[in-house]
Enzyme design. Structure first.
Site, mmCIF file in Angstrom:
data_model
loop_
_atom_site.group_PDB
_atom_site.id
_atom_site.type_symbol
_atom_site.label_atom_id
_atom_site.label_comp_id
_atom_site.label_asym_id
_atom_site.label_seq_id
_atom_site.Cartn_x
_atom_site.Cartn_y
_atom_site.Cartn_z
ATOM 1 N N GLU A 262 0.827 -1.072 -0.050
ATOM 2 C CA GLU A 262 -0.123 -0.018 -0.025
ATOM 3 C C GLU A 262 0.849 1.109 0.079
ATOM 4 O OE1 GLU A 262 -3.452 0.072 -0.115
ATOM 5 O OE2 GLU A 262 -3.871 -1.973 0.438
ATOM 6 N N CYS A 296 -2.095 9.337 2.230
ATOM 7 C CA CYS A 296 -1.904 8.881 0.897
ATOM 8 C C CYS A 296 -2.893 9.225 -0.097
ATOM 9 C CB CYS A 296 -1.729 7.323 1.012
ATOM 10 S SG CYS A 296 -3.243 6.739 1.642
#
Ligand code: NAD
Length: 511
Positions: A262, A296
């Site tokens: 991720e 993110c």
């Protein structure tokens, strides 16, 4: 704030946390100092693992796995339910630790703990739904089915910016799947990890399950590299930068382990000429400025139709100018500090590069001086790309609140711009046209190339019920909801012959 929160959680005496570190702590290789992003000053030190304590931790986790996998999944779910309830009771105190350690504003810190509570709830339901398939056998008197089995101790590496929830996305699902978790947190947020892990393990121990959740804390060369190369961990789930993911992917692949990556994002919002500009501006403000641009999924690029670009940018500039920057623990603050001095340097370097490349600063662009708080504050910044839409710095992920503005005429051009970066995490389109929204989500895969695609919403703030993750250099992993749990289990295809005769598949005769 930190001491009080740890006291509320019953963790002031925790053996790993030194709230009054010795003067030479910075020079002691067995300790790591933790700094407040708000003041820039040390607030505590934590004790680090060495090779011996690392090995002991993995050994305990591997032994616990052998016991835990024997516990029926719905019973495992009851342990996770109790853990979720304990996080409910600890939300404020844990939120305060997150704010102290990484500088998130209080409502976002508590929102992060809420995400942990939500994923625990999700995992409880899942504990009765780890469904396999049955399929018809081509042979008479045969049955076929697929079952999902516990995988082993799972290695979890987390980034600083979600120091509590990223662990939960992994650990709560892994727990109902029958796995134990070994967590290596960021050295920028070890106290949140110590508190989070201690809460979960305290509940599990009280219910008779030792060592389900283990923590290893250390420098990347001492603990990180050892963890990713460790064949006792069949899966490494790693959240962080693309640079880190490339290293983790390589090392885990070399031992033919599994990795779930991720990684970084470079997310864009397309705003079409028919969009509701008030709604778009509000959504983009939160997505670009929230968490001081350190998500993110932060919106880093705005791709606005040329007919509405000026009007939209004017709204954003006005909103940016009134956003309250300051102490993340104070009420009313919307933007706290960046995590450390290095992050401020990254911000300043990106602004300087954008200027050199012909970008125009519309608002922000400087460090922010906060009276009485000598921490790492910057101004949320909007930079307009030159008329030819060429701004190379915008293809990098700078972990700071900088929004680059581009314009387009034709939606196809906008989608191509949105897809033109190396990362593929989150994306959004604002439009009142159902046709354009569907074009953006085309089932042929010719729309957004990201793992997350939103219509009339910002790029950040995902719900836990969907699978979370991204494509290309974002790493391809999926965590959290939907069927992400399958990553934490191994699949077994079972074929049973109850015919009393031996028959080979594909009609092969071997007599
Ligand atoms: P980082 O890559 O510097 O560190 C992340 C983690 O990786 C830390 O725990 C670090 O210690 C560890 N690490 C680094 N090198 C390692 C190695 N060789 N072996 C083992 N572990 C190693 O990232 P960061 O600054 O903490 O976080 C910001 C980055 O994380 C951004 O790029 C952001 O986009 C990304 N992120 C992605 C997601 C997602 O779900 N896609 C979520 C949060 C953050």
């Amino acid at each position: 704030m930190l001491r009080q929160a740890l006291t509320e959680l019953g963790l002031t005496g925790h053996s790993r946390v030194l709230l009054d570190p010795p003067a030479n702590a910075g020079a002691d290789s067995t300790l790591a100092l933790v700094h407040s992003p708000t003041t820039g000053k040390p607030i505590a030190a934590v004790k680090l693992d060495d090779e011996r304590s690392y090995n002991a931790a993995i050994g305990r986790s591997a032994e616990a796995f052998k016991r835990w996998r024997e516990v029926p999944a719905p019973v495992r779910g009851q342990v996770v339910r109790a853990i979720g309830n304990e996080f409910r009771a600890s939300k404020k105190a844990l939120g305060a630790i997150i704010t102290a350690e990484v500088g998130k504003i209080t409502s976002e810190s508590e929102g992060e703990v809420q995400e942990t509570i939500d994923i625990a709830d999700f995992a409880v339901g899942l504990s009765r739904q780890l469904y396999g398939l049955t399929m018809p056998s081509e042979r008479p008197g045969h049955a076929m089915r697929e079952q999902w089995l516990p995988l082993g101790p799972i290695g979890v590496i987390s980034a600083f910016n979600f120091p509590n929830a990223v662990w939960a996305w992994n650990a709560m699902l892994a727990a109902v799947c029958g796995d134990t978790t070994v967590w290596k947190p960021s050295l920028l947020a070890p106290i949140t990890a110590i508190a989070t892990n201690a809460i979960a393990q305290r509940v599990a121990s009280a219910m008779g399950h030792e060592d389900l959740f283990t923590l290893v804390i250390g420098r990347d060369d001492v603990v990180g590299e050892r963890l990713i190369a460790d064949a006792r961990l069949p899966l490494i789930s790693a959240t962080g930068s693309c640079r880190m993911g490339k290293r983790v992917g390589e090392v885990v692949a070399k031992r033919l382990g599994r990795s779930l990556l991720e990684l970084g994002g470079n997310n864009a919002a397309i705003v079409h000429e028919d969009a509701d500009l008030d709604l778009a501006a509000r959504a983009i403000l939160f997505a670009a400025v929230g968490t001081c641009g350190q998500r993110c999924t932060t919106t880093r690029r705005l791709i606005a139709h040329e007919k509405i670009a000026d009007a939209l940018v004017a709204r954003l500039v006005k909103a940016y100018s009134s956003v309250r920057i300051g102490d993340p623990a104070a009420e009313g603050t919307l933007v706290g500090p960046l995590v450390n001095a290095r992050a401020v340097e990254g911000f300043a370097a990106a602004v300087a590069a954008a200027k050199l490349q012909g970008g125009t600063i519309l608002v922000g662009g400087e460090k922010h001086a906060q009276p009485g708080l000598p921490g790492h504050f910057v101004q949320p910044t909007i930079i307009r790309a030159p008329a030819n839409n060429t701004l190379p710095i915008a293809s990098e992920e700078t972990f700071a609140p900088i929004l680059y503005v581009f314009t387009y005429r034709d939606p196809e051009e906008a989608i191509a711009m949105q897809n033109s970066v190396a990362q593929g995490l989150s994306s959004a389109i604002f439009t009142r046209s159902a046709g354009l929204a569907e074009r953006f989500l085309s089932p042929a895969g010719t729309g957004s190339d990201c793992g997350l695609a939103y219509v009339n919403m910002g790029t950040s703030g995902a719900e836990i019920g969907g699978a979370f993750g991204g494509e290309k250099e974002t790493g391809g992993g999926r965590e959290s909801g939907s069927d992400s749990w399958k990553a934490y289990m191994r699949r077994q295809t079972c074929t049973i012959n109850f015919s009393g005769k031996l028959e080979l598949a594909q009609g092969i005769r071997f007599e």
